[in-house]
Structures are given as structure tokens and as C-alpha cells.
Design a protein around this motif. Structure first.
Motif, PDB file in Angstrom:
ATOM      1  N   GLY A  77       0.785  -1.225   0.000  1.00  0.00           N
ATOM      2  CA  GLY A  77       0.000   0.000   0.000  1.00  0.00           C
ATOM      3  C   GLY A  77       0.817   1.274   0.000  1.00  0.00           C
ATOM      4  O   GLY A  77       0.307   2.337   0.358  1.00  0.00           O
ATOM      5  N   TYR A  78       2.085   1.193  -0.387  1.00  0.00           N
ATOM      6  CA  TYR A  78       3.019   2.327  -0.364  1.00  0.00           C
ATOM      7  C   TYR A  78       3.324   2.788   1.061  1.00  0.00           C
ATOM      8  O   TYR A  78       3.984   3.819   1.254  1.00  0.00           O
ATOM      9  CB  TYR A  78       2.490   3.522  -1.173  1.00  0.00           C
ATOM     10  CG  TYR A  78       2.322   3.252  -2.637  1.00  0.00           C
ATOM     11  CD1 TYR A  78       3.429   3.172  -3.479  1.00  0.00           C
ATOM     12  CD2 TYR A  78       1.056   3.073  -3.186  1.00  0.00           C
ATOM     13  CE1 TYR A  78       3.275   2.919  -4.836  1.00  0.00           C
ATOM     14  CE2 TYR A  78       0.896   2.820  -4.547  1.00  0.00           C
ATOM     15  CZ  TYR A  78       2.013   2.742  -5.365  1.00  0.00           C
ATOM     16  OH  TYR A  78       1.852   2.487  -6.717  1.00  0.00           O
ATOM     17  N   VAL A  79       2.887   2.018   2.061  1.00  0.00           N
ATOM     18  CA  VAL A  79       3.007   2.434   3.456  1.00  0.00           C
ATOM     19  C   VAL A  79       3.764   1.400   4.297  1.00  0.00           C
ATOM     20  O   VAL A  79       4.503   1.763   5.214  1.00  0.00           O
ATOM     21  CB  VAL A  79       1.604   2.678   4.072  1.00  0.00           C
ATOM     22  CG1 VAL A  79       1.680   2.947   5.568  1.00  0.00           C
ATOM     23  CG2 VAL A  79       0.893   3.827   3.345  1.00  0.00           C
ATOM     24  N   ILE A  80       3.589   0.133   4.002  1.00  0.00           N
ATOM     25  CA  ILE A  80       4.212  -0.934   4.773  1.00  0.00           C
ATOM     26  C   ILE A  80       4.976  -1.854   3.825  1.00  0.00           C
ATOM     27  O   ILE A  80       4.922  -1.714   2.610  1.00  0.00           O
ATOM     28  CB  ILE A  80       3.175  -1.734   5.580  1.00  0.00           C
ATOM     29  CG1 ILE A  80       2.161  -2.429   4.638  1.00  0.00           C
ATOM     30  CG2 ILE A  80       2.437  -0.819   6.547  1.00  0.00           C
ATOM     31  CD1 ILE A  80       1.136  -3.282   5.366  1.00  0.00           C
ATOM     32  N   HIS A 112       7.257   9.704   3.352  1.00  0.00           N
ATOM     33  CA  HIS A 112       7.699  10.072   2.003  1.00  0.00           C
ATOM     34  C   HIS A 112       6.568   9.785   1.020  1.00  0.00           C
ATOM     35  O   HIS A 112       6.527   8.729   0.388  1.00  0.00           O
ATOM     36  CB  HIS A 112       8.949   9.280   1.628  1.00  0.00           C
ATOM     37  CG  HIS A 112      10.082   9.431   2.590  1.00  0.00           C
ATOM     38  ND1 HIS A 112      10.874  10.553   2.635  1.00  0.00           N
ATOM     39  CD2 HIS A 112      10.532   8.606   3.566  1.00  0.00           C
ATOM     40  CE1 HIS A 112      11.787  10.413   3.580  1.00  0.00           C
ATOM     41  NE2 HIS A 112      11.598   9.251   4.160  1.00  0.00           N
ATOM     42  N   PRO A 113       5.622  10.701   0.880  1.00  0.00           N
ATOM     43  CA  PRO A 113       4.498  10.473  -0.031  1.00  0.00           C
ATOM     44  C   PRO A 113       4.933  10.557  -1.492  1.00  0.00           C
ATOM     45  O   PRO A 113       6.090  10.851  -1.803  1.00  0.00           O
ATOM     46  CB  PRO A 113       3.534  11.601   0.342  1.00  0.00           C
ATOM     47  CG  PRO A 113       4.411  12.691   0.866  1.00  0.00           C
ATOM     48  CD  PRO A 113       5.539  11.997   1.577  1.00  0.00           C
ATOM     49  N   ILE A 207      -0.996   9.828  -1.321  1.00  0.00           N
ATOM     50  CA  ILE A 207      -1.201  10.941  -2.247  1.00  0.00           C
ATOM     51  C   ILE A 207      -1.910  12.127  -1.605  1.00  0.00           C
ATOM     52  O   ILE A 207      -1.878  13.235  -2.126  1.00  0.00           O
ATOM     53  CB  ILE A 207      -1.967  10.462  -3.515  1.00  0.00           C
ATOM     54  CG1 ILE A 207      -1.993  11.532  -4.598  1.00  0.00           C
ATOM     55  CG2 ILE A 207      -3.356   9.995  -3.153  1.00  0.00           C
ATOM     56  CD1 ILE A 207      -0.637  11.903  -5.136  1.00  0.00           C
ATOM     57  N   GLY A 208      -2.537  11.916  -0.444  1.00  0.00           N
ATOM     58  CA  GLY A 208      -3.192  13.017   0.248  1.00  0.00           C
ATOM     59  C   GLY A 208      -4.256  13.687  -0.601  1.00  0.00           C
ATOM     60  O   GLY A 208      -5.119  13.020  -1.166  1.00  0.00           O
ATOM     61  N   ALA A 209      -4.188  14.995  -0.709  1.00  0.00           N
ATOM     62  CA  ALA A 209      -5.174  15.749  -1.484  1.00  0.00           C
ATOM     63  C   ALA A 209      -4.789  15.863  -2.952  1.00  0.00           C
ATOM     64  O   ALA A 209      -5.460  16.549  -3.712  1.00  0.00           O
ATOM     65  CB  ALA A 209      -5.342  17.147  -0.885  1.00  0.00           C
ATOM     66  N   GLY A 210      -3.729  15.181  -3.360  1.00  0.00           N
ATOM     67  CA  GLY A 210      -3.293  15.253  -4.748  1.00  0.00           C
ATOM     68  C   GLY A 210      -4.234  14.536  -5.696  1.00  0.00           C
ATOM     69  O   GLY A 210      -5.168  13.845  -5.281  1.00  0.00           O
ATOM     70  N   ASP A 211      -3.977  14.688  -6.971  1.00  0.00           N
ATOM     71  CA  ASP A 211      -4.796  14.080  -8.025  1.00  0.00           C
ATOM     72  C   ASP A 211      -4.513  12.586  -8.092  1.00  0.00           C
ATOM     73  O   ASP A 211      -3.434  12.166  -8.505  1.00  0.00           O
ATOM     74  CB  ASP A 211      -4.475  14.751  -9.362  1.00  0.00           C
ATOM     75  CG  ASP A 211      -5.281  14.178 -10.512  1.00  0.00           C
ATOM     76  OD1 ASP A 211      -6.162  13.323 -10.267  1.00  0.00           O
ATOM     77  OD2 ASP A 211      -5.006  14.556 -11.668  1.00  0.00           O
TER      78      ASP A 211
END
Length: 305
Positions: A77-80, A112-113, A207-211
Motif C-alpha cells: 500500500g506504499y506504506v508498509i 515520504h508520499p 497521495i493526500g489531497a493530490g490528483d
């Protein structure tokens, strides 16, 4: 026995406790490592190294071809996740394919997003090329988010004017962080691992609020023209089923050679269960043959030219 194996795996995955309070990122990372971590298979030597400025794990099976290199990007998940959590799976793929493999410890969100992971994937691939490894002797692979990252790395390499590798294998790739696939809801009862909220939480951290529809975040929405032959393997019992199916359709429409395999009643990245699930062993064998065939085809093309 395969049905019984599938039922055992499904029950095992469903037995994992789900807390009412969302676990912290660190708790998720340690829990994931404990759940799937394991050493590389016997006969596969490992060595710590650095590639593209990032720590990496090199896995070399006995009798590995002197030519041919697999660049692998792990899921999570790009996180773990890390090369260590995936050493067993990646080592087994390397062993069956007879390929020296480098699994990259790319930077993770939320520290590191995006685009950190893509930058690391591209840097790793670029360094292989700068080490005078012919791109036709390189293949790339990844699972889950790592499958999406493998595709994003190919896109970033193409857009940077770099040559493409010989081929790519992706297991249950996460290709649409907008979560627009019908299976996100249609497979919610069948999937023994994820619910939609899990995927949305990972996307939020990455990605947060990104597209979320931009091509290097969600390769499903990219122009895939020019990418190398793809093998996509996915389980029918997973939320990301349509990420794989739609990716195959998009690749075909963009004139990319693509093979899609959907495993009946199988969960997300079912290849982790090799040795306990016949379909996992068979899928890894097919993936290994695909990688070998693409490397051979690329070398043959060079010889003919």
C-alpha cells in the motif's frame, strides 16, 4: 485438494483480528512483517546492497543465469512492507526463473508520499542501465502497490527517454487509487483481506489531497504505449480484481502485448502461499516461464538484428 487448500487459506486470512481502533502505521508495519515475513528459500543467497541510492536486497539463486536481472518492487500500500517481508516470495520467483534479483527498499508514505516511491523505482532502474546492463537483459516485477509502482517506473522511464526492459510481471497490481473499479464493492464479501476503507487509508497517506488519477499514481489512466510485454496475475476474490482486468484492457488497446490470468476463488497476491496452495505454485511457474521467455525473445531479437 486445491479447493480444500483455498478454503484453508481463506479461513486463515479471515481469522486475522480487525481492531475497532485503526492501528498506527508502525503497528501496521510490524504486524505485516510478522504475518508474511520470512527468509529467502533454500538455495537463494541474499546480500544487502544499495541501488538507486536506496537500500536493497539482492537475491541470487544457485545456478542463476549470468545474464538477466529482475528488479522487484514489493507491495504494502506504499506504506508498509520491505524487501525483508517479501524475501520468501521474491526469492522463490527468482529461484524458479533462475534470475539474479534486486528488491528495492523504496521510500514509504506517510514519511515520504508520492512521488518518492516512483523516484526511487526510476533511480534503481536507471542505475542498472548505468551499470552497463543491457535493458533487454532486465525484467521488472511487483505485487499489489509494488505492481502499480513497477508500472509507474516503466512509464517514468519511458517519459525520461530510457529504453524499456524485456518484460514485466505484476501480481494483483493496485493501478487505480481513485478506487473506481466495480470490484471495490462487488468483491467486498469475497475478499478475505481488505475492505474499501483499508485501500482508501493507504491512498490518503500516499497521495493526500493530490490528483489520484494522474498516470504515475494510477497507471490505469496512463497511455501505456511503448511498455514491454506484461503478465498480470490476480485473484478473483479480491477488491483489486478490476484494477487488473481494466489494466489488461488498457494495455491491449495501447498495443502492448499483455497476458491476464484470473485465479478462481483466490485472494490478493495469492502467490505468497506457494507450498500450501497449488495455484500459487503454478502461477509462480508461469511467471518464471514468462520472464525467461521475454528475456530469450529480447536476446534473439538482438542476435537477428
Amino acid at each position: 485438494m486445491s479447493r480444500q487448500q483455498r478454503e484453508v487459506i481463506d479461513a486463515l486470512l479471515r481469522s486475522a483480528p480487525r481492531s475497532e481502533t485503526p492501528p498506527t502505521v508502525e503497528e501496521q508495519r510490524s504486524g505485516f512483517a510478522g504475518a508474511i515475513g520470512g527468509p529467502a528459500p533454500q538455495g537463494v543467497a541474499t546480500r544487502r546492497t544499495v541501488l538507486g541510492g536506496r537500500p536493497a536486497l539482492e537475491l541470487t539463486p544457485e545456478g542463476a543465469s549470468e545474464r538477466g536481472h529482475l528488479l522487484y518492487l514489493h507491495g504494502g500500500g506504499y506504506v508498509i512492507g520491505s524487501p525483508d517481508t517479501h524475501a520468501r516470495l521474491v526469492g522463490e520467483l527468482a529461484r524458479r526463473a533462475g534470475l539474479r534479483t534486486t528488491s528495492v527498499d523504496y521510500r514509504l508514505a506517510p514519511e515520504h508520499p508520492f512521488p518518492a516511491a516512483v523516484e526511487d523505482g526510476l533511480a534503481a532502474y536507471r542505475e542498472l542501465l548505468e551499470a552497463d546492463i543491457d535493458p533487454r537483459d532486465i525484467v521488472i516485477g511487483g505485487d499489489s502497490a509494488g505492481g502499480g509502482l513497477a508500472l509507474a517506473t516503466l512509464l517514468a522511464a519511458r517519459d525520461a527517454g530510457l529504453p524499456q526492459p524485456a518484460g514485466a510481471v505484476v501480481f494483483s497490481p493496485w493501478t487505480d487509487l481513485t478506487l473506481s473499479g466495480a470490484s471495490i464493492h462487488g468483491k467486498q464479501d469475497a475478499d478475505p483481506i481488505f475492505i474499501e476503507a483499508d485501500l482508501r487509508a493507504y491512498a490518503d497517506l500516499y497521495i493526500g489531497a493530490g490528483d489520484r488519477s494522474q498516470p504515475l499514481v494510477s497507471p490505469l489512466f496512463a497511455d501505456l504505449a511503448g511498455l514491454p510485454p506484461l503478465l498480470i496475475q490476480v485473484g478473483a476474490n479480491e477488491l483489486l480484481l478490476d484494477d487488473a482486468i481494466r489494466l489488461a484492457g488498457r494495455a491491449g488497446a495501447d498495443d502492448v502485448e499483455v497476458t491476464l490470468e484470473v485465479g478462481r476463488e483466490l485472494p490478493h497476491v495469492f502467490q505468497h502461499h506457494f507450498g500450501h496452495l497449488d495455484e500459487a505454485d503454478e502461477a509462480l511457474d508461469r511467471a518464471a516461464r514468462f520472464l525467461s521467455a521475454q528475456l530469450h525473445a529480447a536476446r534473439t531479437a538482438v542476435a537477428v538484428a
